[in-house]
Scaffold this motif. Structure first.
Motif, PDB file in Angstrom:
ATOM      1  N   ASP A 147       0.815  -1.217   0.000  1.00  0.00           N
ATOM      2  CA  ASP A 147       0.000   0.000   0.000  1.00  0.00           C
ATOM      3  C   ASP A 147       0.850   1.269   0.000  1.00  0.00           C
ATOM      4  O   ASP A 147       0.551   2.228  -0.727  1.00  0.00           O
ATOM      5  N   ASP A 148       1.909   1.296   0.820  1.00  0.00           N
ATOM      6  CA  ASP A 148       2.696   2.527   0.911  1.00  0.00           C
ATOM      7  C   ASP A 148       3.455   2.797  -0.387  1.00  0.00           C
ATOM      8  O   ASP A 148       3.701   3.951  -0.751  1.00  0.00           O
ATOM      9  N   TRP A 149       3.813   1.743  -1.120  1.00  0.00           N
ATOM     10  CA  TRP A 149       4.477   1.944  -2.408  1.00  0.00           C
ATOM     11  C   TRP A 149       3.474   2.337  -3.484  1.00  0.00           C
ATOM     12  O   TRP A 149       3.801   3.105  -4.393  1.00  0.00           O
ATOM     13  N   TRP A 150       2.268   1.805  -3.410  1.00  0.00           N
ATOM     14  CA  TRP A 150       1.236   2.216  -4.366  1.00  0.00           C
ATOM     15  C   TRP A 150       0.878   3.684  -4.160  1.00  0.00           C
ATOM     16  O   TRP A 150       0.773   4.460  -5.117  1.00  0.00           O
ATOM     17  N   LEU A 151       0.722   4.094  -2.905  1.00  0.00           N
ATOM     18  CA  LEU A 151       0.398   5.492  -2.612  1.00  0.00           C
ATOM     19  C   LEU A 151       1.554   6.424  -2.949  1.00  0.00           C
ATOM     20  O   LEU A 151       1.345   7.621  -3.181  1.00  0.00           O
TER      21      LEU A 151
END
Length: 249
Positions: A147-151
């Protein structure tokens, strides 16, 4: 060599001008000086208090200042002034006001997105990269990336938007009086979205090397490191847009 100046806002941070440099001050830290001759653009994330003299100095030097929220959303832009109105600006303005220009623009954007998506899919070693589409690849990326890399893509898009704004501004494009926005075209925003596809394979290949998600400093450095490629992509995209509009029946 001129480089982008990234400011991560915090309470009490100020930017002033002490010729010939911007002066950045933070509570409990020493003042930092950034000579304008070494600054290509300024990207501000979060709350930073600006002195008007600093903003006017950036404008006089042709340096764009882009204001972003902490999540990467564009909040505003301060564009550098231009000594004269370049021919390229006039050409784009006239072309974008021509008959069916908005339809031709959408055709260009769709074609460039297909190209960007398929290039990303090829670098990701998709067997069917030649038929990859934006929605399917986006869904795959969202499943593949934490999630943090997608965001992080939102932050990257904001940084790429600042790059595109400065690049266009060097040609007199995307200013408040260019006539481009009035033609219903958000050129810088669309360019940033196209450029982002070129960065997704990098995020996929590197996220396994990090215990946590990337911070803004890492993402800013990634854009700067790939700056020459970003300029080449922007040049190619604008050349194709000009050709698409000028050759339309």
């Amino acid at each position: 060599m001129r480089r982008a100046l990234y400011l991560q806002g915090r309470t009490g941070m100020t930017v002033e001008y002490d010729e010939p440099a911007l002066v950045v001050t933070e509570p409990d830290k020493s003042r930092l000086l950034f000579p304008l001759v070494r600054v290509s653009r300024v990207v501000v994330c979060g709350e930073v208090e600006w002195n008007m003299a600093a903003l006017f100095a950036c404008a006089d030097a042709g340096i764009a200042v882009v204001f972003m929220s902490a999540s990467g959303e564009l909040r505003g832009r301060w564009l550098g002034s231009l000594a004269e109105r370049p021919r390229l600006l006039q050409q784009f303005t006239e072309l974008l006001r021509g008959p069916d220009a908005s339809l031709h623009y959408q055709d260009w954007f769709a074609a460039m997105r297909r190209m960007a998506v398929r290039s990303a899919a090829r670098r990701l070693r998709f067997a069917d990269w030649q038929t990859a589409d934006a929605d399917s690849l986006r869904h795959w990326l969202q499943r593949e990336l934490p999630d943090d890399w997608w965001l992080a893509g939102d932050i990257l898009r904001g940084y790429l938007l600042s790059f595109a704004i400065q690049y266009l501004g060097d040609f007199g494009l995307d200013g408040g009086d260019t006539g481009i926005d009035s033609a219903g075209v958000r050129l810088a925003d669309d360019l940033a979205g196209l450029l982002l596809w070129d960065f997704y394979p990098v995020l996929v290949s590197r996220h396994t090397s990090f215990a946590e998600g990337p911070d803004k400093r890492y993402l800013a450095g990634l854009v700067d490191k790939r700056g020459r490629r970003v300029e080449q992509l922007l040049r190619g995209l604008l050349n194709r847009l000009h050709r698409c509009l000028s050759e339309a029946p």
